[in-house]
Design a protein around this motif. Structure first.
Motif, PDB file in Angstrom:
ATOM      1  N   HIS A  84     -31.514   4.713 -10.972  1.00  0.00           N
ATOM      2  CA  HIS A  84     -30.196   4.857 -11.592  1.00  0.00           C
ATOM      3  C   HIS A  84     -29.263   3.787 -11.049  1.00  0.00           C
ATOM      4  CE1 HIS A  84     -31.197   8.844 -13.288  1.00  0.00           C
ATOM      5  NE2 HIS A  84     -31.887   8.987 -12.171  1.00  0.00           N
ATOM      6  N   ASP A  85     -28.349   3.335 -11.900  1.00  0.00           N
ATOM      7  CA  ASP A  85     -27.381   2.338 -11.453  1.00  0.00           C
ATOM      8  C   ASP A  85     -26.443   2.920 -10.397  1.00  0.00           C
ATOM      9  OD1 ASP A  85     -28.417   0.434 -13.192  1.00  0.00           O
ATOM     10  OD2 ASP A  85     -27.020   0.950 -14.804  1.00  0.00           O
ATOM     11  N   GLN A  86     -26.032   4.174 -10.599  1.00  0.00           N
ATOM     12  CA  GLN A  86     -25.138   4.829  -9.664  1.00  0.00           C
ATOM     13  C   GLN A  86     -25.493   6.310  -9.554  1.00  0.00           C
ATOM     14  OE1 GLN A  86     -21.073   4.011 -11.103  1.00  0.00           O
ATOM     15  NE2 GLN A  86     -20.844   2.577  -9.397  1.00  0.00           N
ATOM     16  N   VAL A  87     -25.067   6.926  -8.443  1.00  0.00           N
ATOM     17  CA  VAL A  87     -25.206   8.368  -8.266  1.00  0.00           C
ATOM     18  C   VAL A  87     -23.883   8.931  -7.767  1.00  0.00           C
ATOM     19  CG1 VAL A  87     -27.679   8.227  -7.725  1.00  0.00           C
ATOM     20  CG2 VAL A  87     -25.994   8.182  -5.854  1.00  0.00           C
ATOM     21  N   HIS A  88     -23.682  10.214  -8.025  1.00  0.00           N
ATOM     22  CA  HIS A  88     -22.575  10.959  -7.439  1.00  0.00           C
ATOM     23  C   HIS A  88     -23.113  11.686  -6.204  1.00  0.00           C
ATOM     24  CE1 HIS A  88     -19.726  10.467 -10.796  1.00  0.00           C
ATOM     25  NE2 HIS A  88     -20.759  10.631 -11.606  1.00  0.00           N
ATOM     26  N   LEU A  89     -22.585  11.372  -5.041  1.00  0.00           N
ATOM     27  CA  LEU A  89     -23.041  12.002  -3.805  1.00  0.00           C
ATOM     28  C   LEU A  89     -22.318  13.324  -3.571  1.00  0.00           C
ATOM     29  CD1 LEU A  89     -23.048   8.953  -1.351  1.00  0.00           C
ATOM     30  CD2 LEU A  89     -25.021   9.948  -2.530  1.00  0.00           C
ATOM     31  N   VAL A  90     -23.066  14.316  -3.088  1.00  0.00           N
ATOM     32  CA  VAL A  90     -22.490  15.584  -2.645  1.00  0.00           C
ATOM     33  C   VAL A  90     -23.102  15.890  -1.286  1.00  0.00           C
ATOM     34  CG1 VAL A  90     -22.101  18.021  -3.135  1.00  0.00           C
ATOM     35  CG2 VAL A  90     -22.312  16.392  -5.038  1.00  0.00           C
ATOM     36  N   LYS A 142     -23.279   1.339  -5.575  1.00  0.00           N
ATOM     37  CA  LYS A 142     -24.270   2.302  -6.040  1.00  0.00           C
ATOM     38  C   LYS A 142     -23.706   3.722  -6.143  1.00  0.00           C
ATOM     39  CE  LYS A 142     -28.067  -0.204  -6.425  1.00  0.00           C
ATOM     40  NZ  LYS A 142     -28.818  -0.282  -7.708  1.00  0.00           N
ATOM     41  N   ILE A 143     -22.464   3.909  -5.693  1.00  0.00           N
ATOM     42  CA  ILE A 143     -21.893   5.247  -5.590  1.00  0.00           C
ATOM     43  C   ILE A 143     -20.775   5.423  -6.607  1.00  0.00           C
ATOM     44  CG2 ILE A 143     -20.898   6.941  -4.025  1.00  0.00           C
ATOM     45  CD1 ILE A 143     -23.701   5.856  -3.238  1.00  0.00           C
ATOM     46  N   ALA A 144     -20.952   6.386  -7.521  1.00  0.00           N
ATOM     47  CA  ALA A 144     -19.912   6.672  -8.513  1.00  0.00           C
ATOM     48  C   ALA A 144     -18.792   7.502  -7.910  1.00  0.00           C
ATOM     49  CB  ALA A 144     -20.521   7.396  -9.716  1.00  0.00           C
ATOM     50  N   SER A 145     -19.135   8.428  -7.012  1.00  0.00           N
ATOM     51  CA  SER A 145     -18.134   9.253  -6.332  1.00  0.00           C
ATOM     52  C   SER A 145     -18.801   9.946  -5.161  1.00  0.00           C
ATOM     53  CB  SER A 145     -17.533  10.303  -7.282  1.00  0.00           C
ATOM     54  OG  SER A 145     -18.464  11.352  -7.535  1.00  0.00           O
ATOM     55  N   VAL A 146     -17.967  10.514  -4.295  1.00  0.00           N
ATOM     56  CA  VAL A 146     -18.450  11.269  -3.137  1.00  0.00           C
ATOM     57  C   VAL A 146     -17.704  12.596  -3.081  1.00  0.00           C
ATOM     58  CG1 VAL A 146     -18.711  11.332  -0.634  1.00  0.00           C
ATOM     59  CG2 VAL A 146     -18.927   9.151  -1.847  1.00  0.00           C
ATOM     60  N   SER A 147     -18.447  13.691  -3.036  1.00  0.00           N
ATOM     61  CA  SER A 147     -17.859  15.017  -2.823  1.00  0.00           C
ATOM     62  C   SER A 147     -18.296  15.516  -1.459  1.00  0.00           C
ATOM     63  CB  SER A 147     -18.306  15.996  -3.916  1.00  0.00           C
ATOM     64  OG  SER A 147     -17.804  15.603  -5.179  1.00  0.00           O
ATOM     65  N   LEU A 148     -17.337  15.834  -0.602  1.00  0.00           N
ATOM     66  CA  LEU A 148     -17.587  16.224   0.780  1.00  0.00           C
ATOM     67  C   LEU A 148     -17.239  17.697   0.958  1.00  0.00           C
ATOM     68  CD1 LEU A 148     -15.848  13.129   2.431  1.00  0.00           C
ATOM     69  CD2 LEU A 148     -18.299  13.424   2.010  1.00  0.00           C
ATOM     70  N   PRO A 157     -26.696  10.874 -11.957  1.00  0.00           N
ATOM     71  CA  PRO A 157     -27.033  12.205 -11.443  1.00  0.00           C
ATOM     72  C   PRO A 157     -26.266  12.520 -10.169  1.00  0.00           C
ATOM     73  CG  PRO A 157     -28.681  10.650 -10.716  1.00  0.00           C
ATOM     74  CD  PRO A 157     -27.686   9.859 -11.563  1.00  0.00           C
ATOM     75  N   LEU A 158     -26.377  13.755  -9.736  1.00  0.00           N
ATOM     76  CA  LEU A 158     -25.905  14.158  -8.421  1.00  0.00           C
ATOM     77  C   LEU A 158     -27.022  13.930  -7.407  1.00  0.00           C
ATOM     78  CD1 LEU A 158     -24.282  17.618  -9.282  1.00  0.00           C
ATOM     79  CD2 LEU A 158     -23.106  15.412  -9.090  1.00  0.00           C
TER      80      LEU A 158
END
Length: 315
Positions: A133-139, A158-164, A69-70
């Motif tokens: 969740h195994d991983q999350v997408h951070l925003v 734990k982080i799939a990606s980071v959107s800044l 998830p996000l």
């Protein structure tokens, strides 16, 4: 909305250096503004108050389904409702979690003081496993981007990606203009009309009147809540280069929190797995000014990560 956790109210929490509402009337005003702003959002599918070592964190889940998830992290004094312009579009594509940051105005309740800036990533790292969740997408937007970055440093697995979204104190240092805006958030008797003008200024001239629920909520938080937050630390070049997860950085060309051109150059130079874009027409309120465009860019980025494990772009 019923709460299981009592808010921090009154001077006793000042002595303990915990974020708190100044008195019962202040909390009542803030809660009215919060509920009004929340009414503009999609209905949450789940509401949790999750215990961590630093306090209880208000977490909302919007949407259902599997997959990463996000997790949305708001800007300073903003809380979950600041995502009003983005939520419906994001939830249509994947599950979304939002949190009210500990130590900030919102429905999270701080129980342990922050003694260093990294503490604000520690409680987020503690929260992540509780989401299931195994991983999350951070925003993250503004200071939420700073939090997202430091969380990726702490627990990259734990982080799939980071959107800044125009992150604060990451790729460029604060300007004097931010100091002026900050005065409006820490001086309790700052004239309300001036506070509204400062909010409009940092948001590129956006409506900050009492008729705008999110602006009203942010103003109420600035007026009615006392925070004790360590200044955010400016990451070293090695720290920025050491973030080993895919990063999308959207820099607002009209931002007043840093020099946008220099911030973009630093991000491009240092991010090991970064995609950096300078949006010339955007202000620091980029997510609210261009919600459809921001949503589309973030979703395309995270979808590519889920499909291939990389961005497909050259930093």
């Amino acid at each position: 909305m019923n709460d299981l956790v009592e808010p921090n109210i009154g001077a006793v929490f000042r002595r303990r250096r915990l974020g708190h509402f100044r008195d019962a009337s202040a909390f009542a005003r803030y809660r009215n503004a919060y509920d009004r702003a929340m009414a503009e959002l999609p209905q949450p599918d789940q509401i949790q108050d999750v215990a961590t070592r630093f306090g209880t964190v208000r977490v909302y889940r919007f949407g259902t389904g599997d997959g990463a998830p996000l997790l949305l992290l708001p800007g300073r004094t903003a809380a979950t409702p600041m995502w009003e312009a983005n939520l419906a579009g994001l939830v249509a594509h994947r599950p979304v979690y939002t949190v009210d940051l500990l130590g900030e105005p919102g429905l999270s309740v701080q129980t342990r003081p922050f003694t260093r800036a990294a503490d604000q990533a520690d409680w987020l790292a503690e929260l992540l496993p509780r989401l299931g969740h195994d991983q999350v997408h951070l925003v993250g937007v503004s200071i939420g981007g700073w939090s997202a970055f430091h969380l990726a440093l702490h627990v990259p697995e734990k982080i799939a990606s980071v959107s800044l979204l125009d992150p604060a104190v990451l790729f460029g240092r604060f300007t004097w203009k931010v100091v002026v805006v900050s005065l409006g958030s820490v001086v309790p008797f700052f004239p309300e009309s001036w506070r509204r003008r400062l909010l409009s200024w940092i948001s590129g001239g956006a409506d900050a009147s009492d008729d705008e629920p999110v602006a009203n909520l942010i103003s109420a938080g600035m007026r009615d809540f006392a925070a004790f937050l360590p200044p955010p630390t400016y990451p070293t070049d090695d720290q920025v280069a050491g973030v080993d997860v895919p990063v999308l950085a959207l820099i607002a060309g009209r931002s007043i929190i840093h020099d946008p051109r220099k911030a973009g150059l630093r991000a491009r130079r240092l991010l090991a797995r970064g995609v950096v874009e300078l949006w010339p027409d955007a202000s620091h309120a980029i997510n609210g000014e261009f919600p459809e465009r921001v949503n589309a860019r973030v979703l395309a980025f995270v979808d590519e990560i889920d499909r291939t494990g990389h961005t497909g772009d050259t930093p």
